[in-house]
Design a protein around this motif. Structure first.
Motif, PDB file in Angstrom:
ATOM      1  N   PRO A 184       0.824  -1.214   0.000  1.00 42.82           N
ATOM      2  CA  PRO A 184       0.000   0.000   0.000  1.00 42.82           C
ATOM      3  C   PRO A 184       0.856   1.261   0.000  1.00 42.82           C
ATOM      4  O   PRO A 184       1.982   1.265   0.518  1.00 42.82           O
ATOM      5  N   ILE A 185       0.319   2.311  -0.577  1.00 49.49           N
ATOM      6  CA  ILE A 185       0.978   3.612  -0.543  1.00 49.49           C
ATOM      7  C   ILE A 185       0.685   4.243   0.816  1.00 49.49           C
ATOM      8  O   ILE A 185      -0.476   4.482   1.168  1.00 49.49           O
ATOM      9  N   VAL A 186       1.725   4.468   1.582  1.00 47.06           N
ATOM     10  CA  VAL A 186       1.566   4.995   2.942  1.00 47.06           C
ATOM     11  C   VAL A 186       1.960   6.457   2.961  1.00 47.06           C
ATOM     12  O   VAL A 186       3.098   6.815   2.635  1.00 47.06           O
ATOM     13  N   GLU A 187       1.020   7.307   3.340  1.00 46.70           N
ATOM     14  CA  GLU A 187       1.298   8.737   3.459  1.00 46.70           C
ATOM     15  C   GLU A 187       1.734   9.026   4.887  1.00 46.70           C
ATOM     16  O   GLU A 187       1.020   8.689   5.841  1.00 46.70           O
ATOM     17  N   PRO A 188       2.906   9.612   5.074  1.00 45.52           N
ATOM     18  CA  PRO A 188       3.365   9.896   6.440  1.00 45.52           C
ATOM     19  C   PRO A 188       2.367  10.761   7.199  1.00 45.52           C
ATOM     20  O   PRO A 188       1.743  11.666   6.641  1.00 45.52           O
ATOM     21  N   ALA A 189       2.223  10.467   8.478  1.00 47.47           N
ATOM     22  CA  ALA A 189       1.290  11.213   9.319  1.00 47.47           C
ATOM     23  C   ALA A 189       1.789  12.635   9.534  1.00 47.47           C
ATOM     24  O   ALA A 189       2.995  12.896   9.475  1.00 47.47           O
ATOM     25  N   PRO A 190       0.898  13.579   9.798  1.00 41.89           N
ATOM     26  CA  PRO A 190       1.345  14.936  10.133  1.00 41.89           C
ATOM     27  C   PRO A 190       2.149  14.931  11.425  1.00 41.89           C
ATOM     28  O   PRO A 190       1.925  14.094  12.311  1.00 41.89           O
ATOM     29  N   LYS A 191       3.075  15.853  11.547  1.00 42.31           N
ATOM     30  CA  LYS A 191       3.949  15.893  12.706  1.00 42.31           C
ATOM     31  C   LYS A 191       3.176  16.105  14.002  1.00 42.31           C
ATOM     32  O   LYS A 191       3.613  15.672  15.075  1.00 42.31           O
ATOM     33  N   SER A 192       2.031  16.760  13.918  1.00 42.38           N
ATOM     34  CA  SER A 192       1.238  16.979  15.120  1.00 42.38           C
ATOM     35  C   SER A 192       0.761  15.651  15.713  1.00 42.38           C
ATOM     36  O   SER A 192       0.713  15.481  16.933  1.00 42.38           O
ATOM     37  N   ALA A 193       0.413  14.689  14.842  1.00 43.04           N
ATOM     38  CA  ALA A 193      -0.015  13.384  15.331  1.00 43.04           C
ATOM     39  C   ALA A 193       1.144  12.638  15.972  1.00 43.04           C
ATOM     40  O   ALA A 193       0.985  11.974  17.009  1.00 43.04           O
ATOM     41  N   LEU A 194       2.318  12.763  15.367  1.00 43.92           N
ATOM     42  CA  LEU A 194       3.495  12.111  15.931  1.00 43.92           C
ATOM     43  C   LEU A 194       3.862  12.738  17.272  1.00 43.92           C
ATOM     44  O   LEU A 194       4.228  12.038  18.219  1.00 43.92           O
ATOM     45  N   GLN A 195       3.728  14.058  17.354  1.00 43.22           N
ATOM     46  CA  GLN A 195       4.014  14.738  18.609  1.00 43.22           C
ATOM     47  C   GLN A 195       3.040  14.300  19.701  1.00 43.22           C
ATOM     48  O   GLN A 195       3.414  14.132  20.864  1.00 43.22           O
ATOM     49  N   GLY A 196       1.769  14.102  19.321  1.00 41.80           N
ATOM     50  CA  GLY A 196       0.787  13.610  20.282  1.00 41.80           C
ATOM     51  C   GLY A 196       1.174  12.240  20.829  1.00 41.80           C
ATOM     52  O   GLY A 196       1.006  11.964  22.023  1.00 41.80           O
ATOM     53  N   VAL A 221      14.439  10.394  26.445  1.00 44.24           N
ATOM     54  CA  VAL A 221      13.338  10.893  25.604  1.00 44.24           C
ATOM     55  C   VAL A 221      13.817  11.079  24.169  1.00 44.24           C
ATOM     56  O   VAL A 221      13.129  10.711  23.205  1.00 44.24           O
ATOM     57  N   ASP A 222      15.029  11.624  24.014  1.00 47.56           N
ATOM     58  CA  ASP A 222      15.580  11.816  22.661  1.00 47.56           C
ATOM     59  C   ASP A 222      15.719  10.471  21.947  1.00 47.56           C
ATOM     60  O   ASP A 222      15.385  10.337  20.758  1.00 47.56           O
ATOM     61  N   ASN A 223      16.232   9.464  22.640  1.00 48.73           N
ATOM     62  CA  ASN A 223      16.413   8.144  22.038  1.00 48.73           C
ATOM     63  C   ASN A 223      15.069   7.531  21.650  1.00 48.73           C
ATOM     64  O   ASN A 223      14.924   6.916  20.583  1.00 48.73           O
ATOM     65  N   LEU A 224      14.086   7.680  22.533  1.00 49.03           N
ATOM     66  CA  LEU A 224      12.763   7.136  22.264  1.00 49.03           C
ATOM     67  C   LEU A 224      12.146   7.791  21.036  1.00 49.03           C
ATOM     68  O   LEU A 224      11.576   7.119  20.168  1.00 49.03           O
ATOM     69  N   ARG A 225      12.296   9.094  20.931  1.00 51.33           N
ATOM     70  CA  ARG A 225      11.732   9.802  19.772  1.00 51.33           C
ATOM     71  C   ARG A 225      12.466   9.435  18.485  1.00 51.33           C
ATOM     72  O   ARG A 225      11.847   9.344  17.422  1.00 51.33           O
ATOM     73  N   ALA A 226      13.763   9.206  18.589  1.00 49.55           N
ATOM     74  CA  ALA A 226      14.524   8.795  17.400  1.00 49.55           C
ATOM     75  C   ALA A 226      14.021   7.452  16.876  1.00 49.55           C
ATOM     76  O   ALA A 226      13.880   7.250  15.664  1.00 49.55           O
ATOM     77  N   VAL A 227      13.736   6.534  17.794  1.00 47.27           N
ATOM     78  CA  VAL A 227      13.231   5.218  17.393  1.00 47.27           C
ATOM     79  C   VAL A 227      11.862   5.336  16.738  1.00 47.27           C
ATOM     80  O   VAL A 227      11.572   4.717  15.704  1.00 47.27           O
ATOM     81  N   LEU A 228      10.992   6.152  17.325  1.00 47.64           N
ATOM     82  CA  LEU A 228       9.629   6.264  16.819  1.00 47.64           C
ATOM     83  C   LEU A 228       9.534   7.117  15.553  1.00 47.64           C
ATOM     84  O   LEU A 228       8.566   7.003  14.797  1.00 47.64           O
ATOM     85  N   THR A 229      10.530   7.937  15.301  1.00 46.61           N
ATOM     86  CA  THR A 229      10.516   8.789  14.095  1.00 46.61           C
ATOM     87  C   THR A 229      10.983   8.020  12.869  1.00 46.61           C
ATOM     88  O   THR A 229      10.539   8.272  11.752  1.00 46.61           O
ATOM     89  N   ARG A 230      11.861   7.044  13.046  1.00 50.94           N
ATOM     90  CA  ARG A 230      12.504   6.364  11.928  1.00 50.94           C
ATOM     91  C   ARG A 230      11.538   5.684  10.956  1.00 50.94           C
ATOM     92  O   ARG A 230      11.707   5.786   9.743  1.00 50.94           O
ATOM     93  N   PRO A 231      10.485   4.989  11.422  1.00 49.60           N
ATOM     94  CA  PRO A 231       9.654   4.241  10.454  1.00 49.60           C
ATOM     95  C   PRO A 231       8.813   5.100   9.515  1.00 49.60           C
ATOM     96  O   PRO A 231       8.383   4.614   8.470  1.00 49.60           O
ATOM     97  N   GLY A 232       8.536   6.366   9.846  1.00 55.05           N
ATOM     98  CA  GLY A 232       7.649   7.174   9.012  1.00 55.05           C
ATOM     99  C   GLY A 232       6.216   6.682   9.073  1.00 55.05           C
ATOM    100  O   GLY A 232       5.604   6.353   8.058  1.00 55.05           O
ATOM    101  N   TYR A 233       5.661   6.606  10.280  1.00 54.98           N
ATOM    102  CA  TYR A 233       4.324   6.059  10.480  1.00 54.98           C
ATOM    103  C   TYR A 233       3.254   6.847   9.741  1.00 54.98           C
ATOM    104  O   TYR A 233       3.330   8.072   9.619  1.00 54.98           O
ATOM    105  N   SER A 234       2.239   6.118   9.290  1.00 55.79           N
ATOM    106  CA  SER A 234       1.038   6.771   8.764  1.00 55.79           C
ATOM    107  C   SER A 234       0.150   7.170   9.943  1.00 55.79           C
ATOM    108  O   SER A 234       0.361   6.743  11.085  1.00 55.79           O
ATOM    109  N   LEU A 235      -0.875   7.984   9.659  1.00 51.37           N
ATOM    110  CA  LEU A 235      -1.796   8.403  10.709  1.00 51.37           C
ATOM    111  C   LEU A 235      -2.515   7.193  11.303  1.00 51.37           C
ATOM    112  O   LEU A 235      -2.730   7.112  12.519  1.00 51.37           O
TER     113      LEU A 235
END
Length: 286
Positions: A184-196, A221-235
């Protein structure tokens, strides 16, 4: 049958596959199946040991009936290749002589070019036990050999046909990396959702004393955010993770979801939906 689709166009073109004195009907059937996988249909047998037709070949072909039904049988190799303009012979052994030797990638491209020029071409395969003899190699225009383990170079005949059939099919694609279907074509989620998600997870972990010692919290916290940012999650994926965190954060085995409305959940809902009426679990932030 898995992998077949009768509603799609059946490709039937390309070079002839010539088997010299094949021994086992099962091998012939597996060759037919490999050919059908990659759009080839012209299978020629030279003096098959057990004659033709062969019930074992039909069974091993796994529904490649359109190849089996068109099989032609010849008494000699010269007759089998008589109508062809260009023939390459497959072999794993070095041969004496002056014939050009190609790898399968280059050979596939040459076959495609000649096919597009209107020529009739063939690929020659030898017996299961010892392949082609020198007299048979001499009838071919060129030789193709595979980059295999030099100490264990013998290929099953169906495997060899599969490799060449694959190279043939690949040369007909606009892009050689093309696949029959894609994810599937996955559109990255908006940064606001990732921040939430970050905020929710950080708060839930803080309540449970995850960040210890306190001085290391910023780095953790920085390490945790780095891990969660890497995959490019969809909404959709972030919402799924928020639901998981919510269940772990607000509920417990003693108060599972659906049986209680914990204070932390009520506070989170009130923060996310200020002014919302009531305090039931129908108001959620996940």
């Amino acid at each position: 049958m898995a992998g077949t689709d009768r509603e799609k166009q059946l490709i039937q073109e390309g070079p002839a596959i010539i088997l010299v004195e094949p021994q086992l009907g099962e091998n012939i059937g597996m060759v037919a199946r490999a050919m059908a996988n990659f759009g080839l249909v012209d299978l020629r047998l030279v003096n098959p040991r057990d004659g033709w037709p062969n019930e074992r070949a039909l069974a091993a072909a796994s529904k490649a009936d359109h190849v089996i039904d068109r099989v032609t049988v010849f008494d000699t190799l010269a007759e089998a290749i008589g109508d062809l303009n260009y023939v390459i012979a497959t072999t794993a052994r070095q041969r004496d002589g002056f014939k050009p030797v190609r790898g399968p990638v280059e050979a596939g491209r040459i076959l495609r070019q000649r096919f597009q020029a209107g020529q009739h071409n063939g690929i020659l395969f030898g017996r299961e036990r010892f392949g082609l003899d020198n007299d048979e190699i001499a009838l071919a225009d060129e030789i193709v050999t595979f980059p295999v383990n030099p100490a264990f170079a013998s290929l099953n005949i169906a495997q060899a046909v599969l490799l060449m059939s694959y190279e043939w099919m690949k040369t007909g694609l606009e892009d050689e990396t093309h696949t029959a279907f894609s994810g599937p074509i996955v559109e990255p989620a908006p940064k606001s959702a990732l921040q939430g998600l970050f905020d929710h997870l950080e708060e839930a972990l803080s309540v449970r004393g995850y960040f210890r010692p306190a001085a290391k919290k910023p780095k953790m916290v920085d390490n945790l955010r780095a891990v969660l940012t890497r995959p490019g999650y969809s909404l959709l994926e972030i919402n799924l993770l928020r639901g998981v965190v919510s269940s772990l954060d607000y509920f417990s085995p003693k108060q599972p979801r659906g049986t209680a409305y914990p204070d932390r959940k009520a506070a989170a809902d009130a923060k996310a939906h200020p002014g919302a009426a009531g305090s039931g679990e129908d108001v959620t932030d996940d």
